[in-house]
Scaffold this active site. Structure first.
Site, PDB file in Angstrom:
ATOM      1  CD  GLU A 140      -1.831  -4.387   0.599  1.00 34.01           C
ATOM      2  OE1 GLU A 140      -1.653  -5.614   0.633  1.00 34.01           O
ATOM      3  OE2 GLU A 140      -0.912  -3.556   0.758  1.00 34.01           O
ATOM      4  CB  SER A 193      -0.941  -0.005   1.208  1.00 30.70           C
ATOM      5  OG  SER A 193      -1.922  -0.983   1.074  1.00 30.70           O
ATOM      6  CB  ALA A 212      -3.230  10.999   1.294  1.00 33.25           C
TER       7      ALA A 212
END
Length: 745
Positions: free
Chosen positions: A706, A511, A701
């Site tokens: 996942e 990720s 962010a």
């Protein structure tokens, strides 16, 4: 022709995909290209007594036939366990193991050549269960690993035995997660070419082209700069397409034939040799005091690596550690056994290790809540981690809104109605964490690099080493750069997927793309803005500012196309470009797996509502609610799409998907027999984000791809247990398995 075969693409490619204009690997061809095919083992474990390819070489249209005698034998592999070969020489280790390969002018000629290969085998005893693989007398898969256990994890924090003596409530058991097929729409394949001047070029839909380049170069004994990986648009992966033997074999055939070779596996061949999600067995125990405060978690994990190591070490290490960072367990102990078997090698799938482990952890927590007579949500709220804390394994939580996620998902789902549901209906809750990149993926480097370039027409081009999988990475980067530069995202092109052209990148796994690559893009965009302002001041001889996508000087506005012309006039036609590298403040976990491996950590809380038919055991998920802490949401539609897709994937995993393997043989190697969810299996899914900027993420962010899957198995399993009063311990919780639990003999 060459330009069309690069990995470049527009970030706004939705229209081309909708219109069928996107050119995937299957659509790409080179002049003089041959068709490749692979001769595979029909046995899970056998000695190769005789191999005769002479008749195959005589088939009209055949340009090359290779065996182990025609390829190098350097130790190589994608991890520290170098147990790969290019083609099997003396023994085959699983059904589908690669023995020989052919390259021919047509698919028909290649098939005839494969059929003409003669082979004799001496079957050997096989072992197919990881626990059995470690027993005395089990067949040895690799001579250098006589106990069939290439990786053994032992870790402990605190005093688990002392905590056990204090515990008032103890729950646990043996849980199993199964093999599942990643189910990507695009078939597995590769195209390769060789030249003395350029070396080896491989077109491969890979998440990690730079790591693949390193792996494949080692396999052929080549320097890395003699291997180039180009990534075409990827038609789905979910972890299946990291590094694959088909890439290597296509390359070996191209080198032998000295012509380009393409191999595309059909679905049957892909599934009989599939590298599925690593199946795990968990022996887990969690103890609490009388108030429900967690005192310890004790765990043993058995993982089936199959016949070779792909990415299973990362999976078992994650399972042994990551869920511990959601709760204050106070004392933890884990032992992990990664074992060789004569099954097809296993590899990554979305949420690898974490989603499987959370199925067990979240199930046990619900059992504890039942024993205590406590609301499962309240039990979790009593024990979860919070912002500003450092977890038991060293994760520093600069932001954490897990408590808000739980409270919000309770409201959205109507959690308080849990005690008044009709018969055979249930609500289940599960929570999850994940990472936004992981320092141990490559201990040598953690971060990402991006190039920002001002084009002649005033557009901006971003180059990155991270990989677009269809998850929207390119659009995310365009939005980050656009907001930083003050220009529309439609004026930005993102390019990636070519080790010969674009900056180095670890790749799209763990990720990491939004935070790692996004921070590099942000830095490059900021640097480009400064360079544009400096160039304008130099060209105009006066102070100038760059704002809203234009240069402003003494009230006059200059478009970026004009600024680009100033630079090209001064630099012999060159384009203004900058290169920036983001290196996060992460910490490589030590030998005990303690460290701060990610810039930030996302969290989620999910609730599933199910209805179970007691006559058939069939479970229908009739409602689903997902609340996420993923920092600032850069693109809400794409973020919601990630969650919706993950929930759909999880529903399939928990209620129906199962790659059935017996004695090393896949029993359901077709999409007709391997059931995946359809539109009628997916309920309305409500998604909400608890936003708040994380200081270490681009625009604030955190990741989402996942963590969106991680809670799904636990939430649905808990909902089924609530609906039926019977706990499921093995995935999938299929209709047959639920029915048998409801109707014990």
């Amino acid at each position: 022709m060459t330009e069309k075969l690069t990995g470049s693409r527009s970030p706004l490619d939705l229209q081309s995909k909708l219109e069928g204009r996107t050119r995937y690997l299957h659509d790409l061809n080179l002049p003089g290209q041959l068709v490749g095919a692979i001769f595979r083992s029909p046995y899970p474990h056998a000695r190769i007594v005789r191999l005769d390819v002479s008749r195959a070489r005589e088939v009209p249209g055949v340009a090359a036939v290779i065996t182990a005698d025609d390829v190098p034998h350097h130790p190589y592999g994608p991890t520290k366990y170098k147990d790969w070969n290019i083609l099997a020489k003396d023994r085959v280790l699983f059904i589908g193991d690669e023995i020989a390969a052919v390259a021919a002018e047509s698919r028909e000629a290649a098939a005839k050549a494969i059929a003409a290969i003669e082979a004799e085998f001496e079957p050997l005893p096989g072992v197919f269960d990881p626990e059995e693989a470690m027993t005395a007398g089990a067949p040895t898969i690799h001579e250098e690993t006589p106990n069939n256990r290439p990786m053994h994890i032992r870790l402990q924090r605190g005093d688990v035995e002392a905590a056990k003596r204090e515990a008032a409530v103890v729950k646990g058991g043996r849980y199993r997660s199964n093999r599942i097929y990643q189910g990507h729409l695009e078939p597995v394949g590769a195209m390769a070419s060789w030249s003395d001047e350029e070396g080896l070029t491989i077109w491969a839909p890979s998440h990690i082209p730079y790591r693949a380049r390193e792996t494949y170069a080692a396999g052929f004994g080549l320097p890395e700069d003699r291997v180039r990986i180009i990534v075409p648009p990827i038609g789905g992966s979910f972890g299946a397409k990291y590094v694959l033997k088909v890439h290597v074999i296509a390359a070996a055939l191209a080198m032998a034939a000295r012509r380009p070779v393409k191999i595309i596996l059909d679905r049957y061949e892909d599934m009989i040799t599939a590298h599925p999600r690593v199946p795990l067995t968990f022996d887990i125990e969690i103890g609490t005091d009388r108030e429900g405060r967690f005192l310890y978690k004790d765990l043993a994990v058995y993982a089936d690596a199959g016949a070779r190591v792909y990415w299973s070490p990362n999976v078992i290490a994650t399972a042994c550690t990551r869920p511990d960072n959601i709760y204050h367990f106070r004392n933890v102990r884990a032992e992990g056994h990664l074992c060789y078997t004569n099954n097809s090698p296993t590899t990554c799938m979305r949420g690898f290790g974490n989603a499987e482990m959370l199925f067990a952890v979240e199930s046990v927590i619900d059992e504890i809540a039942l024993e205590l007579g406590m609301d499962p949500a309240e039990l979790r709220l009593k024990n979860i981690v919070h912002e500003g804390e450092t977890t038991i394994h060293g994760y520093r939580l600069d932001t954490c809104k897990l408590e808000q996620c739980i409270e919000q998902v309770k409201i959205l789902s109507g959690w308080d109605r849990r005690g008044q549901l009709p018969p055979n209906r249930g609500l289940g809750l599960a929570v999850a964490n994940h990472v936004s990149g992981f320092r141990a993926i490559d201990p040598r480097f953690d971060g990402s690099t991006a190039v920002a370039r001002l084009k002649a027409d005033g557009r901006v081009e971003i180059e990155t080493g991270e990989i677009e999988l269809g998850q929207g990475m390119s659009l995310t980067y365009a939005r980050i750069a656009g907001q930083t530069l003050g220009i529309p995202e439609t004026a930005i092109t993102v390019k990636s997927g070519d080790t010969g052209r674009y900056p180095f990148g670890i790749g799209t796994l763990a990720s990491r793309s939004t935070v790692m690559g996004g921070n590099a893009v942000r830095k490059a965009a900021e640097s480009l803005a400064r360079a544009i302002a400096g160039l304008a001041a130099e060209a105009l001889g006066k102070e100038a500012v760059f704002q809203a996508g234009n240069v402003v000087c003494e009230g006059r506005t200059y478009p970026l196309s004009e600024v680009s012309a100033w630079y090209r006039a001064r630099q012999a036609g060159e384009e203004l470009e900058v290169k920036e590298t983001y290196v996060p403040d992460t910490e490589l976990p030590d030998a005990t797996y303690y460290g701060h491996p990610s810039p930030n950590y996302p969290f989620a809380a999910h609730v599933a509502e199910v209805e179970v038919d007691p006559e058939t055991g069939r479970t229908q998920v009739i409602g689903y609610w997902a609340v996420h802490d993923s920092g600032t949401i850069i693109h809400e539609t794409m973020a919601k799409g990630q969650v919706l897709g993950a929930v759909a994937q999880g529903i399939g995993w928990v209620t129906m998907e199962d790659l059935l393997v017996k004695d090393g043989r896949v029993l359901n190697p077709s999409m007709m027999d391997y059931r995946m969810p359809g539109v009628k299996d997916i309920p309305e899914i409500e998604v909400k984000f608890i936003e708040g900027a994380d200081p270490n993420g681009p625009l604030g962010a955190k990741s989402i791809g996942e963590v969106a899957l991680d809670p799904v198995p636990g939430a649905i399993a808990n909902a089924i247990a609530h609906a039926t009063g019977v706990r499921g311990y093995e995935l999938p919780l299929s209709a047959e398995r639920v029915w048998r639990a409801l109707h014990p003999e």
